[in-house]
Design an enzyme around this catalytic site. Structure first.
Site: not given
Length: 351
Positions: A8, A103-104
């Site tokens: 993350d 983003d993860e």
């Protein structure tokens, strides 16, 4: 036993903005729509979070909490570009990647031979590589199942990681608040607390039939998670659409000869990365990117059947001459767009 990593990125959109404009680094900033248009905050950096600014918060409320908040509209091309680079880093360790957002992502490294098969060391190396190549920090969680890996990635934020080994799972679950389980929102948490259920340990003592009557299908999921059960696989990444490589210089460059020398150094890495996914080096398009000292950037590409250094240099020279306008250049990038599988099949049939 599986080895799952959840990576993350730390306040990703804001982090990209701070990286590209260091003047923003120590002041409260947020990405979001304007107050006049009743916008909401996408993300905020840690200085802004100290004032209570959070994701999904109305912009008007954020500005009340932090009147000197710097609000940015967002540069989603830049975020997508960084996200693609991060996923390329993931692919160096495993092909079993499940992106959840820009983003993860989940990674299944059960069969990876990197770092002697240690998921802990793989997560650490991935985070170090992301920082080295993009100057962005990431947090990671390592666990034998997906939901615990996701929970673990939040334990040592920012720029940290947390590991839950199979032997540690029972003790970890005993005191884990149910609100930490993905999918348990405020309403569900309140209903569970009204039943005297606050932790996974509490649910372990509860009859499954009661949970099924009260919550239906979600009751079974809750019971399974409280036992540490999560049989969901990491769904492999969708077919890659592009491959790229770029370099941000320590000092801006002002002469074409400097740019050409950088391309000469970048090209072998682009060729190496492309060869991992397309050994024949067949592509749909190739292009170059220049980012200038005012943080504006330009990309130029065109149809080209196979990776070709001479063409990339010619394209870069044309871009340099026509679009630089005397500005210094802080970043040079090369990229290719891969053939759509259906188009590739048609080309093969045509042969």
């Amino acid at each position: 036993m599986r080895k799952i990593i959840h990576v993350d990125m730390d306040c990703f959109f804001a982090a990209v903005e701070m990286r590209d404009n260091p003047a923003l680094r120590d002041i409260p900033i947020a990405i979001g729509g304007s107050r006049e248009r009743r916008g909401v905050i996408s993300t905020a950096n840690y200085p802004a979070r100290k004032f209570g600014v959070r994701s999904a918060m109305p912009t008007g409320m954020a500005l009340k909490l932090c009147p000197h908040l710097t609000l940015l509209p967002g540069r989603f091309d830049a975020y997508k570009e960084a996200s693609n680079h991060i996923r390329e880093i993931f692919s160096r360790y495993t092909s079993r990647i499940e992106p959840l957002s820009l983003d993860e992502a989940y990674l299944d490294v059960t069969d990876s031979v990197h770092c002697h098969g240690s998921a802990t060391l793989i997560a650490q190396e991935i985070r170090q590589t992301i920082f080295s190549e993009l100057q962005l920090t990431a947090s990671a969680g390592v666990a034998p199942v997906k939901f615990l890996a996701k929970i673990a990635s939040d334990m040592n934020k920012p720029n940290g990681q947390f590991v839950i080994t199979p032997a540690e799972v029972p003790a970890f679950l005993q005191t884990l608040p149910l609100a930490k389980i993905p999918g348990v929102g405020k309403v569900s948490a309140a209903k569970l607390e009204a039943m005297g259920l606050r932790t996974c340990g509490d649910v372990q003592k509860c009859d499954l039939v009661i949970l099924l009557k009260r919550f239906g299908k979600f009751g079974r999921i809750l019971w399974e998670r409280s036992q540490g059960i999560d049989e969901r696989d990491v769904n492999s990444e969708r077919l890659r659409k592009s491959v790229g490589v770029e370099r941000t210089m320590a000092e801006d460059i002002h002469h074409w000869s400097e740019c050409e020398a950088i391309i000469e150094r970048l090209y072998p890495e682009l060729e190496r990365r492309l060869a991992k996914v397309k050994p024949d080096l067949l592509i749909a398009r190739q292009g170059v990117k220049l980012k200038f000292d005012d943080f504006q950037q330009t990309t130029q590409e065109h149809v080209w059947p196979r990776l070709n250094k001479a063409d990339l240099i010619a394209t870069a020279r044309k871009t340099w001459d026509e679009r630089r306008g005397g500005r210094g250049v802080r970043l040079v990038g090369l990229h290719v767009t891969l053939l759509d599988p259906q188009m590739e099949r048609q080309l093969v049939l045509g042969l």
